[in-house]
Design a protein around this motif. Structure first.
Motif, mmCIF file in Angstrom:
data_model
loop_
_atom_site.group_PDB
_atom_site.id
_atom_site.type_symbol
_atom_site.label_atom_id
_atom_site.label_comp_id
_atom_site.label_asym_id
_atom_site.label_seq_id
_atom_site.Cartn_x
_atom_site.Cartn_y
_atom_site.Cartn_z
ATOM 1 N N ASP A 9 -10.814 -35.158 47.411
ATOM 2 C CA ASP A 9 -11.494 -35.710 46.243
ATOM 3 C C ASP A 9 -11.979 -34.543 45.396
ATOM 4 O O ASP A 9 -12.772 -33.723 45.867
ATOM 5 C CB ASP A 9 -12.667 -36.591 46.682
ATOM 6 C CG ASP A 9 -13.391 -37.235 45.523
ATOM 7 O OD1 ASP A 9 -12.961 -37.059 44.359
ATOM 8 O OD2 ASP A 9 -14.409 -37.911 45.767
ATOM 9 N N THR A 11 -13.222 -35.067 42.154
ATOM 10 C CA THR A 11 -14.052 -35.608 41.086
ATOM 11 C C THR A 11 -15.510 -35.369 41.459
ATOM 12 O O THR A 11 -16.099 -36.112 42.242
ATOM 13 C CB THR A 11 -13.781 -37.105 40.878
ATOM 14 O OG1 THR A 11 -12.398 -37.289 40.561
ATOM 15 C CG2 THR A 11 -14.613 -37.658 39.736
ATOM 16 N N GLN A 46 -4.590 -39.172 42.270
ATOM 17 C CA GLN A 46 -5.460 -39.550 43.379
ATOM 18 C C GLN A 46 -4.877 -40.773 44.089
ATOM 19 O O GLN A 46 -4.233 -41.616 43.462
ATOM 20 C CB GLN A 46 -6.870 -39.858 42.871
ATOM 21 C CG GLN A 46 -7.878 -40.188 43.952
ATOM 22 C CD GLN A 46 -7.992 -39.114 45.025
ATOM 23 O OE1 GLN A 46 -7.243 -39.147 46.003
ATOM 24 N NE2 GLN A 46 -8.897 -38.167 44.835
ATOM 25 N N VAL A 50 -8.900 -43.176 48.486
ATOM 26 C CA VAL A 50 -9.945 -42.207 48.181
ATOM 27 C C VAL A 50 -10.677 -42.565 46.893
ATOM 28 O O VAL A 50 -11.902 -42.438 46.792
ATOM 29 C CB VAL A 50 -9.367 -40.786 48.081
ATOM 30 C CG1 VAL A 50 -10.437 -39.772 47.680
ATOM 31 C CG2 VAL A 50 -8.729 -40.389 49.408
ATOM 32 N N GLY A 51 -9.938 -43.018 45.871
ATOM 33 C CA GLY A 51 -10.555 -43.359 44.598
ATOM 34 C C GLY A 51 -9.522 -43.856 43.617
ATOM 35 O O GLY A 51 -8.324 -43.952 43.939
ATOM 36 N N ASN A 55 -8.565 -40.539 38.864
ATOM 37 C CA ASN A 55 -9.500 -39.466 39.192
ATOM 38 C C ASN A 55 -8.784 -38.113 39.260
ATOM 39 O O ASN A 55 -7.565 -38.043 39.377
ATOM 40 C CB ASN A 55 -10.193 -39.749 40.528
ATOM 41 C CG ASN A 55 -11.380 -40.673 40.367
ATOM 42 O OD1 ASN A 55 -11.602 -41.244 39.303
ATOM 43 N ND2 ASN A 55 -12.148 -40.845 41.427
#
Length: 290
Positions: A9, A11, A46, A50-51, A55
């Protein structure tokens, strides 16, 4: 048992202008905390677990080169390279370059790839599943040949290299270790037995069965099962203030009991650094003797 940190990640609260500084601090903290490995994903968008796909996402080998400059001991790899995103000659050159510039700390983490959505989005090569596995085995063969003294041609079903010269050679000899991701019983675990120094499985109810399958493949190809590092990917859910660390320790103890040697995972709020420090203070020493 050893622990590894997976950074998937990018972000962070300060946004892209501070991303390099944030990522550098994460890498330095992970090394200070005695994580054995530091990895990033080989994705260009992404991934949904995870998101949101919109992102921030960084290209893997550029990122690893940056992380190499920020660290001096921790081992570096993608978890894992999508085999179809780079031709194998170029991939071998990427890993070799990372190995030389990191002082011999690179691994080749690799798998058959799965994210057809991002591949289609950016126009990346993404053949059908059976072909990707064929290409995975040829890529492993080419990588090993390029790390050897044999710079002759390679003529496979999918790849044709007229000269497998690779200069400078890797510092890790005979080659950087290979980790193959995935638990497919017929193909993936056979490739682990034949080519890899580590597997990557998940801490689910099928884990012991997967290890038994890997052991059988090792017997079939004449490989010592003990030579392969048994690695499990799972979230390092330590809680907001470390209140769940004892639960993670208990799970690591259980995994060690069935032969797992390395647990690799992501930490929430990793850019805050405190979660990394908590793991270094409490989790890493607690599992070291497992």
């Amino acid at each position: 048992m050893k622990l590894g940190l997976h950074v998937c990640d990018f972000t962070y609260p300060s946004g892209p202008p501070a991303l390099a500084d944030d990522l550098g601090r994460i890498a330095e903290a992970a090394e200070q905390a005695d994580f054995a490995k530091l990895s990033v994903m080989d994705h260009v968008w992404q991934i949904r677990p995870v998101g949101p796909i919109e992102n921030d996402m960084l290209e893997a080998y550029t990122t690893l080169g940056y992380l190499a400059a920020k660290t001096s001991r921790i081992e570096l790899l993608t978890w894992v390279t999508a085999v179809s995103y780079r031709d194998p000659g170029l991939l071998a050159k990427c890993v070799s370059t990372l190995d030389v510039l990191s002082g011999g700390r690179a691994w080749l983490g690799i798998g058959a790839a799965w994210n057809d959505e991002e591949a289609a989005g950016l126009g990346l090569f993404f053949p059908p599943t059976a072909e990707r596995f064929e290409r995975l085995e040829e890529t492993l063969q080419i990588f090993l040949q390029m790390c050897s003294d044999d710079d002759s041609a390679y003529d496979g079903k999918h790849y044709h290299l007229t000269r497998t010269m690779n200069v400078p050679q890797t510092l890790a000899r005979p080659h950087p270790p290979i980790l193959i991701g995935g638990g497919g019983e017929k193909k993936t675990l056979r490739l682990v037995a034949q080519y890899a120094q580590a597997c990557n499985l998940f801490a689910g109810p099928e884990l012991e069965h997967k290890l038994d399958v890997l052991r059988q493949h090792c017997d079939d190809v004449g490989r010592d099962y003990a030579e392969i590092e048994k690695t499990v990917m799972m979230p390092l859910d330590i809680g907001d203030n470390g209140e769940k660390i004892d639960d993670v320790i208990a799970e690591c103890r259980r995994l060690a009991g069935i032969g797992v040697q390395h647990v690799h995972g992501r930490l929430d709020n990793v850019a805050a650094i405190t979660p990394i420090e908590l793991v270094g203070e409490r989790l890493v020493p607690a599992v070291a003797d497992f």
